[in-house]
Design a protein around this motif. Structure first.
Motif, PDB file in Angstrom:
ATOM      1  N   HIS A  80       0.847  -1.215   0.126  1.00  0.00           N
ATOM      2  CA  HIS A  80      -0.105  -0.118  -0.050  1.00  0.00           C
ATOM      3  C   HIS A  80       0.587   1.308   0.075  1.00  0.00           C
ATOM      4  O   HIS A  80       0.248   2.363   0.449  1.00  0.00           O
ATOM      5  N   GLN A  81       2.080   1.263  -0.350  1.00  0.00           N
ATOM      6  CA  GLN A  81       2.923   2.300  -0.598  1.00  0.00           C
ATOM      7  C   GLN A  81       3.678   2.035  -1.845  1.00  0.00           C
ATOM      8  O   GLN A  81       3.942   0.845  -2.187  1.00  0.00           O
ATOM      9  N   ILE A  82       4.009   3.069  -2.678  1.00  0.00           N
ATOM     10  CA  ILE A  82       5.144   2.944  -3.733  1.00  0.00           C
ATOM     11  C   ILE A  82       6.206   3.639  -3.290  1.00  0.00           C
ATOM     12  O   ILE A  82       6.334   4.710  -2.930  1.00  0.00           O
ATOM     13  N   ASP A  83       7.591   2.904  -3.587  1.00  0.00           N
ATOM     14  CA  ASP A  83       8.648   3.638  -3.563  1.00  0.00           C
ATOM     15  C   ASP A  83       9.367   3.805  -4.781  1.00  0.00           C
ATOM     16  O   ASP A  83       9.079   3.602  -5.554  1.00  0.00           O
ATOM     17  N   VAL A  84      10.430   4.665  -4.717  1.00  0.00           N
ATOM     18  CA  VAL A  84      11.217   5.025  -5.951  1.00  0.00           C
ATOM     19  C   VAL A  84      11.760   3.554  -6.608  1.00  0.00           C
ATOM     20  O   VAL A  84      11.516   3.769  -7.925  1.00  0.00           O
ATOM     21  N   LYS A  85      12.220   2.798  -5.897  1.00  0.00           N
ATOM     22  CA  LYS A  85      12.587   1.289  -6.591  1.00  0.00           C
ATOM     23  C   LYS A  85      11.352   0.821  -7.237  1.00  0.00           C
ATOM     24  O   LYS A  85      11.608   0.485  -8.360  1.00  0.00           O
ATOM     25  N   GLU A  86      10.170   0.747  -6.751  1.00  0.00           N
ATOM     26  CA  GLU A  86       9.078   0.037  -7.548  1.00  0.00           C
ATOM     27  C   GLU A  86       8.853   1.041  -8.631  1.00  0.00           C
ATOM     28  O   GLU A  86       8.495   0.307  -9.629  1.00  0.00           O
ATOM     29  N   MET A  87       8.747   2.320  -8.516  1.00  0.00           N
ATOM     30  CA  MET A  87       8.415   3.291  -9.543  1.00  0.00           C
ATOM     31  C   MET A  87       9.151   3.099 -10.906  1.00  0.00           C
ATOM     32  O   MET A  87       8.900   2.983 -11.939  1.00  0.00           O
ATOM     33  N   THR A  88      10.612   2.998 -10.344  1.00  0.00           N
ATOM     34  CA  THR A  88      11.535   2.831 -11.427  1.00  0.00           C
ATOM     35  C   THR A  88      11.251   1.497 -12.364  1.00  0.00           C
ATOM     36  O   THR A  88      11.423   1.555 -13.398  1.00  0.00           O
ATOM     37  N   LYS A  89      11.106   0.489 -11.581  1.00  0.00           N
ATOM     38  CA  LYS A  89      10.816  -0.868 -12.122  1.00  0.00           C
ATOM     39  C   LYS A  89       9.512  -0.827 -13.191  1.00  0.00           C
ATOM     40  O   LYS A  89       9.832  -1.300 -14.211  1.00  0.00           O
ATOM     41  N   VAL A  90       8.520  -0.281 -12.468  1.00  0.00           N
ATOM     42  CA  VAL A  90       7.465  -0.155 -13.411  1.00  0.00           C
ATOM     43  C   VAL A  90       7.374   0.850 -14.630  1.00  0.00           C
ATOM     44  O   VAL A  90       7.288   0.472 -15.997  1.00  0.00           O
ATOM     45  N   ILE A  91       8.189   1.779 -14.594  1.00  0.00           N
ATOM     46  CA  ILE A  91       8.633   2.839 -15.709  1.00  0.00           C
ATOM     47  C   ILE A  91       9.515   2.268 -16.746  1.00  0.00           C
ATOM     48  O   ILE A  91       9.285   2.341 -17.831  1.00  0.00           O
ATOM     49  N   ASP A  92      10.381   1.302 -16.312  1.00  0.00           N
ATOM     50  CA  ASP A  92      11.391   0.743 -17.007  1.00  0.00           C
ATOM     51  C   ASP A  92      10.590  -0.336 -17.822  1.00  0.00           C
ATOM     52  O   ASP A  92      10.795  -0.861 -19.077  1.00  0.00           O
ATOM     53  N   ALA A  93       9.557  -1.043 -17.094  1.00  0.00           N
ATOM     54  CA  ALA A  93       8.726  -2.144 -17.857  1.00  0.00           C
ATOM     55  C   ALA A  93       7.895  -1.226 -18.847  1.00  0.00           C
ATOM     56  O   ALA A  93       7.890  -1.837 -20.042  1.00  0.00           O
ATOM     57  N   LEU A  94       7.498  -0.103 -18.451  1.00  0.00           N
ATOM     58  CA  LEU A  94       6.558   0.754 -19.652  1.00  0.00           C
ATOM     59  C   LEU A  94       7.722   1.093 -20.692  1.00  0.00           C
ATOM     60  O   LEU A  94       7.212   0.896 -21.935  1.00  0.00           O
ATOM     61  N   TYR A  95       9.094   1.195 -20.719  1.00  0.00           N
ATOM     62  CA  TYR A  95       9.722   1.701 -21.629  1.00  0.00           C
ATOM     63  C   TYR A  95       9.780   0.449 -22.519  1.00  0.00           C
ATOM     64  O   TYR A  95       9.763   0.460 -23.785  1.00  0.00           O
ATOM     65  N   ASP A  96      10.171  -0.853 -21.703  1.00  0.00           N
ATOM     66  CA  ASP A  96      10.174  -2.186 -22.689  1.00  0.00           C
ATOM     67  C   ASP A  96       8.975  -2.343 -23.560  1.00  0.00           C
ATOM     68  O   ASP A  96       9.052  -2.496 -24.612  1.00  0.00           O
ATOM     69  N   LEU A  97       7.820  -2.324 -22.672  1.00  0.00           N
ATOM     70  CA  LEU A  97       6.442  -2.380 -23.202  1.00  0.00           C
ATOM     71  C   LEU A  97       6.212  -1.398 -24.614  1.00  0.00           C
ATOM     72  O   LEU A  97       5.668  -1.963 -25.809  1.00  0.00           O
ATOM     73  N   LYS A  98       6.832  -0.191 -24.546  1.00  0.00           N
ATOM     74  CA  LYS A  98       6.377   0.628 -25.618  1.00  0.00           C
ATOM     75  C   LYS A  98       7.551   0.857 -26.476  1.00  0.00           C
ATOM     76  O   LYS A  98       7.761   1.544 -27.378  1.00  0.00           O
ATOM     77  N   ASP A  99       8.600  -0.082 -26.270  1.00  0.00           N
ATOM     78  CA  ASP A  99       9.770  -0.133 -27.201  1.00  0.00           C
ATOM     79  C   ASP A  99      10.496   1.195 -27.160  1.00  0.00           C
ATOM     80  O   ASP A  99      10.925   1.558 -28.428  1.00  0.00           O
ATOM     81  N   PRO A 110      13.475   3.151 -27.495  1.00  0.00           N
ATOM     82  CA  PRO A 110      15.020   3.085 -27.640  1.00  0.00           C
ATOM     83  C   PRO A 110      15.823   3.176 -26.580  1.00  0.00           C
ATOM     84  O   PRO A 110      15.657   4.380 -25.992  1.00  0.00           O
ATOM     85  N   LYS A 111      16.894   2.623 -26.391  1.00  0.00           N
ATOM     86  CA  LYS A 111      17.801   2.715 -25.429  1.00  0.00           C
ATOM     87  C   LYS A 111      18.389   4.061 -25.217  1.00  0.00           C
ATOM     88  O   LYS A 111      18.726   4.649 -24.262  1.00  0.00           O
ATOM     89  N   ASP A 112      18.614   4.770 -26.227  1.00  0.00           N
ATOM     90  CA  ASP A 112      19.154   6.140 -26.173  1.00  0.00           C
ATOM     91  C   ASP A 112      18.245   7.461 -25.647  1.00  0.00           C
ATOM     92  O   ASP A 112      18.635   8.357 -25.229  1.00  0.00           O
ATOM     93  N   GLU A 113      16.865   6.950 -25.479  1.00  0.00           N
ATOM     94  CA  GLU A 113      15.932   7.620 -25.244  1.00  0.00           C
ATOM     95  C   GLU A 113      15.570   7.205 -23.665  1.00  0.00           C
ATOM     96  O   GLU A 113      14.855   8.000 -23.009  1.00  0.00           O
ATOM     97  N   ARG A 114      16.671   6.483 -23.205  1.00  0.00           N
ATOM     98  CA  ARG A 114      16.317   6.164 -21.683  1.00  0.00           C
ATOM     99  C   ARG A 114      17.408   6.505 -20.803  1.00  0.00           C
ATOM    100  O   ARG A 114      17.907   5.841 -19.799  1.00  0.00           O
ATOM    101  N   LYS A 115      18.160   7.570 -21.322  1.00  0.00           N
ATOM    102  CA  LYS A 115      19.348   8.025 -20.453  1.00  0.00           C
ATOM    103  C   LYS A 115      19.211   9.237 -19.840  1.00  0.00           C
ATOM    104  O   LYS A 115      18.182  10.185 -20.329  1.00  0.00           O
ATOM    105  N   GLY A 116      20.084   9.589 -19.268  1.00  0.00           N
ATOM    106  CA  GLY A 116      20.014  10.977 -18.425  1.00  0.00           C
ATOM    107  C   GLY A 116      18.755  11.280 -17.664  1.00  0.00           C
ATOM    108  O   GLY A 116      18.312  10.158 -17.146  1.00  0.00           O
ATOM    109  N   GLU A 117      18.262  12.484 -17.752  1.00  0.00           N
ATOM    110  CA  GLU A 117      17.045  12.712 -17.108  1.00  0.00           C
ATOM    111  C   GLU A 117      15.801  11.834 -17.494  1.00  0.00           C
ATOM    112  O   GLU A 117      14.725  11.855 -16.659  1.00  0.00           O
TER     113      GLU A 117
END
Length: 195
Positions: free
Chosen positions: A120-139, A141-148
């Motif tokens: 019943h809480q979201i932490d940064v680690k969980e949100m990072t995992k799901v955002i990364d999974a969304l990046y995979d889902l939407k394909d 590109p790796k160069d658009e997953r860098k920096g900010e």
């Protein structure tokens, strides 16, 4: 020849109490529920949608992406009873939640997807995992997953905006209220198709 095997292989029936429950808890009418059930049985003859089949559905929705991780998070939320499969009733409740016009309800469902460890809480680690999974889902590109734009930096930026009490965790109200005030966050955090 028919005997035992034909009964064993028969499709499960949708009972009147199940129909009544769905009539009272979804936006569908009786004919719509029966049509959906017929389609559901075509893809899941035993009346059970497992993770592998669920991932196939996501693969069809996102042909260029990799749905494995994200579909697992969504599956776990829809598998309300923890049975390792989604029943027709769970499926219909999920369809209703995803298509609800009330953004607050959809954000509450989205919170459950991000709450990977179900505390019943979201932490940064969980949100990072799901955002990364969304990046995979939407394909993305790796160069658009860098920096900010990296999943980790995006999660940290979201937290700096939503975690007003600086507890390093978001409860459902902080998540929903923070997103409601920011159209960009709504577009970023709501699963595609539920906006």
């Amino acid at each position: 020849m028919g005997g035992k095997n034909s009964k064993k292989n028969a499709n499960p029936e949708l009972t009147e109490p199940e129909i009544e429950f769905l009539l009272n808890n979804t936006k569908f009418d009786r004919d719509g529920i029966i049509r959906w059930y017929s389609d559901f049985l075509r893809d899941c003859p035993d009346g059970k949608l497992d993770k592998k089949e669920f991932e196939k559905i996501y693969s069809q929705l996102y042909p260029g992406g990799n749905p494995a991780r994200f579909s697992k998070y969504v599956f776990d939320v829809f598998d309300a009873d923890g049975s390792k499969y989604i029943s027709f009733t769970e499926f219909m409740l999920a369809m209703t939640a995803l298509s609800d016009t009330d953004v607050t309800k959809r954000l509450r469902l989205t919170f459950q997807i991000y709450d990977v460890n179900d505390n019943h809480q979201i932490d940064v680690k969980e949100m990072t995992k799901v955002i990364d999974a969304l990046y995979d889902l939407k394909d993305v590109p790796k160069d658009e997953r860098k920096g900010e734009l990296s999943a980790s930096n995006r999660a940290k930026a979201i937290f700096s905006k939503l975690d007003l009490d600086e507890s390093k965790g978001l409860n459902v109200d902080e998540f929903v209220n923070g997103c409601l005030g920011d159209e960009f966050l709504i577009r970023l955090l709501l699963p595609e198709g539920s906006q």
